[in-house]
Design an enzyme around this catalytic site. Sequence first.
Site, PDB file in Angstrom:
ATOM      1  N   VAL A 153       0.535   6.082 -17.418  1.00 10.14           N
ATOM      2  CA  VAL A 153       1.157   7.294 -16.900  1.00 10.14           C
ATOM      3  C   VAL A 153       1.778   8.042 -18.075  1.00 10.14           C
ATOM      4  CG1 VAL A 153       2.880   8.269 -15.334  1.00 10.14           C
ATOM      5  CG2 VAL A 153       1.639   6.193 -14.687  1.00 10.14           C
ATOM      6  N   ASP A 210       2.924  -1.803  -0.405  1.00 12.38           N
ATOM      7  CA  ASP A 210       3.563  -2.358  -1.602  1.00 12.38           C
ATOM      8  C   ASP A 210       4.970  -1.783  -1.757  1.00 12.38           C
ATOM      9  OD1 ASP A 210       3.828  -3.922  -3.843  1.00 12.38           O
ATOM     10  OD2 ASP A 210       2.653  -2.620  -5.158  1.00 12.38           O
TER      11      ASP A 210
END
Length: 284
Positions: free
Chosen positions: A23, A132
Amino acid sequence: MLGRTISHYRIQEKLGAGGMGEVYRARHRRLGEYRAIKMMHAELATKQGANEFFLREAKALLAVRHPAVVHCHDLLSDEQGRIYLVMEMIDGISLADRLVDGPLPADQVVVLGARLAAGLQAAHACGVVHRDVSPDNIVLPGGEVESAKLIDFGIAKILEEGQGTIIDGFKGKLSYASPEQLGFFGGQIDGRSDFYSLGLVLCAAALGRPMGMGTTVVEAVDARRAFQHVPDAIPIGLRSAIEPLLALDPQKRPMNVERLFLAPGGDQPGLSAIRASSAPARAE
């Protein structure tokens, strides 16, 4: 990668990396706005299923519009076949990092519960189950619980008619997994699975540490079978809000969770219910 331009975005800084990709912070060349660009590792771009992973996350995020869910602006690709997710830039810390400094005050846990429940319900209304929900996947912009956002929908389940059973193995972080993710009740996954994980997250936030729900699949299964109630160290009003989320049977969990954390008027977190900083132990 730093200094490279992707479409209208110039890559400026690497923010992090995981098993699937990296990222980066990027700046729109014309608008001057900052975005987070998530991209696959180069070696994964040609592997079967890797693109599907990113496409699944994009589909999930593009479907959901809620302030408690990270916003996905666009999906891009390059000549090598690598896929890029263009997401809102969130400057803050994860809930996991915040808990290193100790537990959140009970009123902050209530605010967190109401906000995340609303975000999850918005996702579920779009047919998206996160799968998650954990402190690592909750970001606090500027460190503020009131602005918490759910991130990383990479393993989200896109529910379609006739689907909903996990057939490709365990997904998510073991210590925050729902019983269904571990094979209970036929492995049938819907929004109530996320709410179980949210219950464990809120316990961790109130205690300043994870609940200790197993470090192996066997331990995790046993811990969920043995679970009886939220720890008495958590104030009784907050316990009563969290406990319904942690029912072993998903049929016994509420579908509308946000209301558990709201005052009777329904528009503010129900702080009055958890004013006590401690509560007497349960009568066994």
